[in-house]
Design a protein around this motif. Structure first.
Motif, PDB file in Angstrom:
ATOM      1  N   ASP A  84       5.359  -0.063  10.070  1.00  0.00           N
ATOM      2  CA  ASP A  84       4.314  -0.882   9.654  1.00  0.00           C
ATOM      3  C   ASP A  84       4.749  -1.294   8.240  1.00  0.00           C
ATOM      4  OD1 ASP A  84       2.596   0.277  11.410  1.00  0.00           O
ATOM      5  OD2 ASP A  84       1.915   1.917  10.249  1.00  0.00           O
TER       6      ASP A  84
ATOM      7  N   PRO B 215       0.793  -1.378  -0.012  1.00  0.00           N
ATOM      8  CA  PRO B 215      -0.039  -0.141  -0.024  1.00  0.00           C
ATOM      9  C   PRO B 215       0.982   1.008  -0.074  1.00  0.00           C
ATOM     10  CG  PRO B 215      -0.830  -1.616   1.517  1.00  0.00           C
ATOM     11  CD  PRO B 215       0.369  -2.058   1.085  1.00  0.00           C
ATOM     12  N   PRO B 216       0.378   2.297  -0.735  1.00  0.00           N
ATOM     13  CA  PRO B 216       1.514   3.394  -0.832  1.00  0.00           C
ATOM     14  C   PRO B 216       1.485   4.112   0.462  1.00  0.00           C
ATOM     15  CG  PRO B 216      -0.633   3.744  -2.338  1.00  0.00           C
ATOM     16  CD  PRO B 216      -0.577   2.303  -1.904  1.00  0.00           C
ATOM     17  N   THR B 217       0.722   4.164   1.221  1.00  0.00           N
ATOM     18  CA  THR B 217       0.565   4.638   2.724  1.00  0.00           C
ATOM     19  C   THR B 217       1.911   4.289   3.513  1.00  0.00           C
ATOM     20  OG1 THR B 217      -0.964   3.222   3.502  1.00  0.00           O
ATOM     21  CG2 THR B 217      -1.743   5.104   2.687  1.00  0.00           C
ATOM     22  N   LEU B 218       2.366   2.822   3.156  1.00  0.00           N
ATOM     23  CA  LEU B 218       3.447   2.456   4.127  1.00  0.00           C
ATOM     24  C   LEU B 218       4.765   3.201   3.723  1.00  0.00           C
ATOM     25  CD1 LEU B 218       2.984  -1.388   3.703  1.00  0.00           C
ATOM     26  CD2 LEU B 218       2.095   0.308   5.711  1.00  0.00           C
ATOM     27  N   ARG B 219       4.958   4.100   2.598  1.00  0.00           N
ATOM     28  CA  ARG B 219       6.276   4.506   2.353  1.00  0.00           C
ATOM     29  C   ARG B 219       7.020   5.362   3.422  1.00  0.00           C
ATOM     30  NH1 ARG B 219       7.648   4.491  -3.478  1.00  0.00           N
ATOM     31  NH2 ARG B 219       6.221   3.200  -4.234  1.00  0.00           N
ATOM     32  N   ASN B 220       6.223   6.180   4.298  1.00  0.00           N
ATOM     33  CA  ASN B 220       6.793   6.813   5.363  1.00  0.00           C
ATOM     34  C   ASN B 220       6.381   6.241   6.413  1.00  0.00           C
ATOM     35  OD1 ASN B 220       7.291   8.839   3.298  1.00  0.00           O
ATOM     36  ND2 ASN B 220       5.174   9.709   3.468  1.00  0.00           N
ATOM     37  N   ARG B 221       6.214   4.840   6.772  1.00  0.00           N
ATOM     38  CA  ARG B 221       6.154   4.305   7.988  1.00  0.00           C
ATOM     39  C   ARG B 221       6.754   2.994   8.027  1.00  0.00           C
ATOM     40  NH1 ARG B 221       0.252   4.056   6.966  1.00  0.00           N
ATOM     41  NH2 ARG B 221      -0.058   2.131   8.196  1.00  0.00           N
TER      42      ARG B 221
END
Length: 103
Positions: free
Chosen positions: A13, A4-10
């Motif tokens: 996770d 998921p693209p939302t993982l790039r900064n986490r």
């Protein structure tokens, strides 16, 4: 499989997602993992920022050419011109199929 693209900064996770996805891919391909975490079959794993690929292997070589994960990214490496010529005659896709578990 793409993260998921939302993982790039986490990163925490992302690491959890990578591990869970890796284990799910092993399960989906019926690659056994022993209680101590040792995988019971050979495979090639490729990772980029955008996708992850796990390819089960039944052997390392086709003829006298070793096929590693880079082969599944389109780069079959040879040491001698004769190996390159042999691979061209065999067909590159045939070489990849020959080392996969289903090959």
């Amino acid at each position: 499989m793409a993260p998921p693209p939302t993982l790039r900064n986490r990163p925490d996770d992302a690491a959890l997602w990578l591990h869970e996805t890796y284990r799910a891919m092993l399960d989906a391909l019926r690659i056994e993992v022993a209680a101590d975490g040792q995988v019971q079959q050979g495979y090639n794993l490729l990772l980029t920022e955008d996708w992850m690929l796990l390819v089960p292997r039944s052997r390392e070589r086709v003829g006298d050419v070793s096929v590693n994960a880079l082969g599944f990214a389109g780069m079959l490496l040879v040491k001698r011109r004769e190996q390159a010529q042999w691979l061209k005659r065999q067909g590159l896709m045939n070489a990849l199929v020959a080392v996969t578990a289903e090959g």
